[in-house]
Design a protein around this motif. Structure first.
Motif, PDB file in Angstrom:
ATOM      1  N   ILE A 228       0.912  -1.243  -0.175  1.00  0.00           N
ATOM      2  CA  ILE A 228      -0.065  -0.020  -0.035  1.00  0.00           C
ATOM      3  C   ILE A 228       0.780   1.302  -0.100  1.00  0.00           C
ATOM      4  O   ILE A 228       0.609   2.125  -0.666  1.00  0.00           O
ATOM      5  CB  ILE A 228      -0.790  -0.128   1.224  1.00  0.00           C
ATOM      6  N   ILE A 229       1.727   1.368   0.978  1.00  0.00           N
ATOM      7  CA  ILE A 229       2.699   2.586   0.904  1.00  0.00           C
ATOM      8  C   ILE A 229       3.443   2.533  -0.184  1.00  0.00           C
ATOM      9  O   ILE A 229       3.612   3.685  -0.680  1.00  0.00           O
ATOM     10  CB  ILE A 229       3.481   2.476   2.300  1.00  0.00           C
ATOM     11  N   GLY A 230       4.108   1.556  -0.655  1.00  0.00           N
ATOM     12  CA  GLY A 230       4.911   1.475  -1.856  1.00  0.00           C
ATOM     13  C   GLY A 230       4.180   1.927  -2.959  1.00  0.00           C
ATOM     14  O   GLY A 230       4.723   2.727  -3.911  1.00  0.00           O
ATOM     15  N   GLY A 231       3.129   1.575  -3.574  1.00  0.00           N
ATOM     16  CA  GLY A 231       2.041   1.905  -4.310  1.00  0.00           C
ATOM     17  C   GLY A 231       1.741   3.409  -4.436  1.00  0.00           C
ATOM     18  O   GLY A 231       1.868   3.998  -5.461  1.00  0.00           O
ATOM     19  N   SER A 232       1.591   3.941  -3.325  1.00  0.00           N
ATOM     20  CA  SER A 232       0.970   5.248  -3.054  1.00  0.00           C
ATOM     21  C   SER A 232       2.361   6.019  -3.122  1.00  0.00           C
ATOM     22  O   SER A 232       2.127   7.118  -4.032  1.00  0.00           O
ATOM     23  CB  SER A 232       0.671   5.434  -1.784  1.00  0.00           C
ATOM     24  N   VAL A 233       3.400   5.958  -2.594  1.00  0.00           N
ATOM     25  CA  VAL A 233       4.594   6.680  -3.278  1.00  0.00           C
ATOM     26  C   VAL A 233       5.084   6.502  -4.476  1.00  0.00           C
ATOM     27  O   VAL A 233       5.593   7.791  -4.972  1.00  0.00           O
ATOM     28  CB  VAL A 233       5.564   6.097  -1.938  1.00  0.00           C
ATOM     29  N   LEU A 234       4.982   5.475  -4.945  1.00  0.00           N
ATOM     30  CA  LEU A 234       5.509   5.193  -6.377  1.00  0.00           C
ATOM     31  C   LEU A 234       4.375   6.432  -7.269  1.00  0.00           C
ATOM     32  O   LEU A 234       4.870   6.836  -8.292  1.00  0.00           O
ATOM     33  CB  LEU A 234       5.279   3.764  -6.759  1.00  0.00           C
ATOM     34  N   MET A 235       3.110   6.221  -6.893  1.00  0.00           N
ATOM     35  CA  MET A 235       2.344   7.191  -7.780  1.00  0.00           C
ATOM     36  C   MET A 235       2.618   8.477  -7.645  1.00  0.00           C
ATOM     37  O   MET A 235       2.478   9.208  -8.543  1.00  0.00           O
ATOM     38  CB  MET A 235       0.728   6.824  -7.688  1.00  0.00           C
ATOM     39  N   LEU A 236       3.062   8.976  -6.275  1.00  0.00           N
ATOM     40  CA  LEU A 236       3.348  10.174  -5.900  1.00  0.00           C
ATOM     41  C   LEU A 236       4.547  10.618  -6.820  1.00  0.00           C
ATOM     42  O   LEU A 236       4.640  11.961  -7.472  1.00  0.00           O
ATOM     43  CB  LEU A 236       3.621  10.611  -4.568  1.00  0.00           C
ATOM     44  N   ASP A 237       5.595   9.776  -6.989  1.00  0.00           N
ATOM     45  CA  ASP A 237       6.873   9.966  -7.639  1.00  0.00           C
ATOM     46  C   ASP A 237       6.535  10.016  -9.077  1.00  0.00           C
ATOM     47  O   ASP A 237       7.204  10.852  -9.668  1.00  0.00           O
ATOM     48  CB  ASP A 237       7.808   8.749  -7.455  1.00  0.00           C
ATOM     49  N   GLY A 238       5.461   9.236  -9.701  1.00  0.00           N
ATOM     50  CA  GLY A 238       5.410   9.292 -11.108  1.00  0.00           C
ATOM     51  C   GLY A 238       4.616  10.725 -11.542  1.00  0.00           C
ATOM     52  O   GLY A 238       4.657  11.266 -12.743  1.00  0.00           O
ATOM     53  N   PHE A 239       3.774  11.263 -10.515  1.00  0.00           N
ATOM     54  CA  PHE A 239       3.090  12.443 -10.703  1.00  0.00           C
ATOM     55  C   PHE A 239       3.841  13.709 -10.020  1.00  0.00           C
ATOM     56  O   PHE A 239       3.187  14.884 -10.171  1.00  0.00           O
ATOM     57  CB  PHE A 239       1.858  12.659 -10.429  1.00  0.00           C
ATOM     58  N   GLN A 240       5.182  13.626  -9.793  1.00  0.00           N
ATOM     59  CA  GLN A 240       5.827  14.549  -8.882  1.00  0.00           C
ATOM     60  C   GLN A 240       5.892  15.850  -9.652  1.00  0.00           C
ATOM     61  O   GLN A 240       5.939  16.927  -9.008  1.00  0.00           O
ATOM     62  CB  GLN A 240       7.044  13.971  -8.684  1.00  0.00           C
ATOM     63  N   GLY A 241       6.267  15.856 -10.894  1.00  0.00           N
ATOM     64  CA  GLY A 241       6.373  16.920 -12.064  1.00  0.00           C
ATOM     65  C   GLY A 241       5.360  17.912 -11.834  1.00  0.00           C
ATOM     66  O   GLY A 241       5.395  19.007 -12.216  1.00  0.00           O
ATOM     67  N   CYS A 242       3.953  17.017 -12.075  1.00  0.00           N
ATOM     68  CA  CYS A 242       2.802  17.821 -12.073  1.00  0.00           C
ATOM     69  C   CYS A 242       2.218  18.256 -10.636  1.00  0.00           C
ATOM     70  O   CYS A 242       1.516  19.436 -10.807  1.00  0.00           O
ATOM     71  CB  CYS A 242       1.836  16.908 -12.538  1.00  0.00           C
ATOM     72  N   ILE A 243       2.497  17.569  -9.764  1.00  0.00           N
ATOM     73  CA  ILE A 243       2.050  18.292  -8.340  1.00  0.00           C
ATOM     74  C   ILE A 243       2.520  19.298  -7.495  1.00  0.00           C
ATOM     75  O   ILE A 243       2.137  20.280  -7.207  1.00  0.00           O
ATOM     76  CB  ILE A 243       1.978  16.851  -7.288  1.00  0.00           C
TER      77      ILE A 243
ATOM     78  N   ARG B  38      12.131  14.308  -0.223  1.00  0.00           N
ATOM     79  CA  ARG B  38      12.036  13.883   1.212  1.00  0.00           C
ATOM     80  C   ARG B  38      10.817  13.020   1.618  1.00  0.00           C
ATOM     81  O   ARG B  38      10.977  11.728   2.332  1.00  0.00           O
ATOM     82  CB  ARG B  38      12.048  15.177   2.347  1.00  0.00           C
ATOM     83  N   THR B  39       9.682  13.327   1.005  1.00  0.00           N
ATOM     84  CA  THR B  39       8.538  12.524   1.748  1.00  0.00           C
ATOM     85  C   THR B  39       8.594  11.145   0.738  1.00  0.00           C
ATOM     86  O   THR B  39       8.389  10.135   1.503  1.00  0.00           O
ATOM     87  CB  THR B  39       7.144  13.141   0.753  1.00  0.00           C
ATOM     88  N   GLY B  40       8.897  11.043  -0.483  1.00  0.00           N
ATOM     89  CA  GLY B  40       9.292   9.761  -1.273  1.00  0.00           C
ATOM     90  C   GLY B  40      10.242   8.885  -0.415  1.00  0.00           C
ATOM     91  O   GLY B  40      10.205   7.664  -0.277  1.00  0.00           O
ATOM     92  N   THR B  41      11.543   9.643   0.060  1.00  0.00           N
ATOM     93  CA  THR B  41      12.573   8.716   0.749  1.00  0.00           C
ATOM     94  C   THR B  41      11.964   8.258   2.054  1.00  0.00           C
ATOM     95  O   THR B  41      12.208   7.010   2.427  1.00  0.00           O
ATOM     96  CB  THR B  41      13.643   9.947   1.130  1.00  0.00           C
ATOM     97  N   ILE B  42      11.290   9.040   2.749  1.00  0.00           N
ATOM     98  CA  ILE B  42      10.545   8.322   3.931  1.00  0.00           C
ATOM     99  C   ILE B  42       9.722   7.342   3.675  1.00  0.00           C
ATOM    100  O   ILE B  42       9.788   6.111   4.259  1.00  0.00           O
ATOM    101  CB  ILE B  42       9.974   9.370   4.900  1.00  0.00           C
ATOM    102  N   GLY B  43       8.974   7.374   2.702  1.00  0.00           N
ATOM    103  CA  GLY B  43       7.875   6.277   2.385  1.00  0.00           C
ATOM    104  C   GLY B  43       8.754   5.017   1.734  1.00  0.00           C
ATOM    105  O   GLY B  43       8.282   4.071   2.153  1.00  0.00           O
ATOM    106  N   TYR B  44       9.657   5.236   1.150  1.00  0.00           N
ATOM    107  CA  TYR B  44      10.595   4.028   0.700  1.00  0.00           C
ATOM    108  C   TYR B  44      11.241   3.169   1.828  1.00  0.00           C
ATOM    109  O   TYR B  44      11.486   2.320   1.628  1.00  0.00           O
ATOM    110  CB  TYR B  44      11.508   4.547  -0.453  1.00  0.00           C
ATOM    111  N   MET B  45      11.601   4.240   2.640  1.00  0.00           N
ATOM    112  CA  MET B  45      12.437   3.594   3.729  1.00  0.00           C
ATOM    113  C   MET B  45      11.299   2.758   4.551  1.00  0.00           C
ATOM    114  O   MET B  45      11.772   1.667   5.065  1.00  0.00           O
ATOM    115  CB  MET B  45      13.038   4.815   4.782  1.00  0.00           C
TER     116      MET B  45
END
Length: 141
Positions: A86-101, A110-117
């Motif tokens: 769940i967290i991996g999929g969520s952070v992955l989607m956030l990283d995918g749309f990072q340029g738009c958001i 930083r948020t992605g790094t904490i999620g992946y950790m």
């Protein structure tokens, strides 16, 4: 990092099937008992009374029956597996749309790094399955 995270996300689904842990029988090397976090593999044994032979065919992956009491270690391993997905999929989607958001790249990084950790730690803790009754005191074996 996006492609690496995508590969890790896909690989996190391996344990959800019934091909995560395998036990080979001592009677016949072709028969393997397979287990996962949520499923186990069934086998069908049919006998022929005319020549006293038995045929063993590989079945499908089924949910664990309700009669099997899951120990706390198995429940914890399942929970950590779900957290990883769940967290991996969520952070992955956030990283995918990072340029738009976000226009603040450091904050989203930083948020992605904490999620992946958290995913990394949860994936490691999902290996508690190896200490559960699935490996040690399995009633299906």
């Amino acid at each position: 990092p996006f492609w690496l995270a995508s590969i890790a996300f896909v690989l996190s689904f391996i344990g959800t099937g019934c091909h995560y842990i395998q036990f080979n029988t001592s009677v016949d090397s072709d028969i393997s008992l397979r287990f996962g976090y949520w499923y186990y593999q069934t086998w069908t044994i049919s006998s022929n009374d005319n020549n006293a032979t038995a045929t063993v065919t590989e079945g499908s992956c089924d949910f664990y029956p309700q009669e099997i009491a899951l120990d706390n270690t198995m429940k914890a391993a399942r929970s950590f597996n779900l957290i990883t997905i769940i967290i991996g999929g969520s952070v992955l989607m956030l990283d995918g749309f990072q340029g738009c958001i976000s226009t603040k790249r450091n904050k989203s990084f930083r948020t992605g790094t904490i999620g992946y950790m958290i995913c990394c730690i949860s994936a490691g803790l999902s290996l508690l399955l190896l200490q559960s009754n699935v490996c040690k005191n399995n009633t299906l074996i």
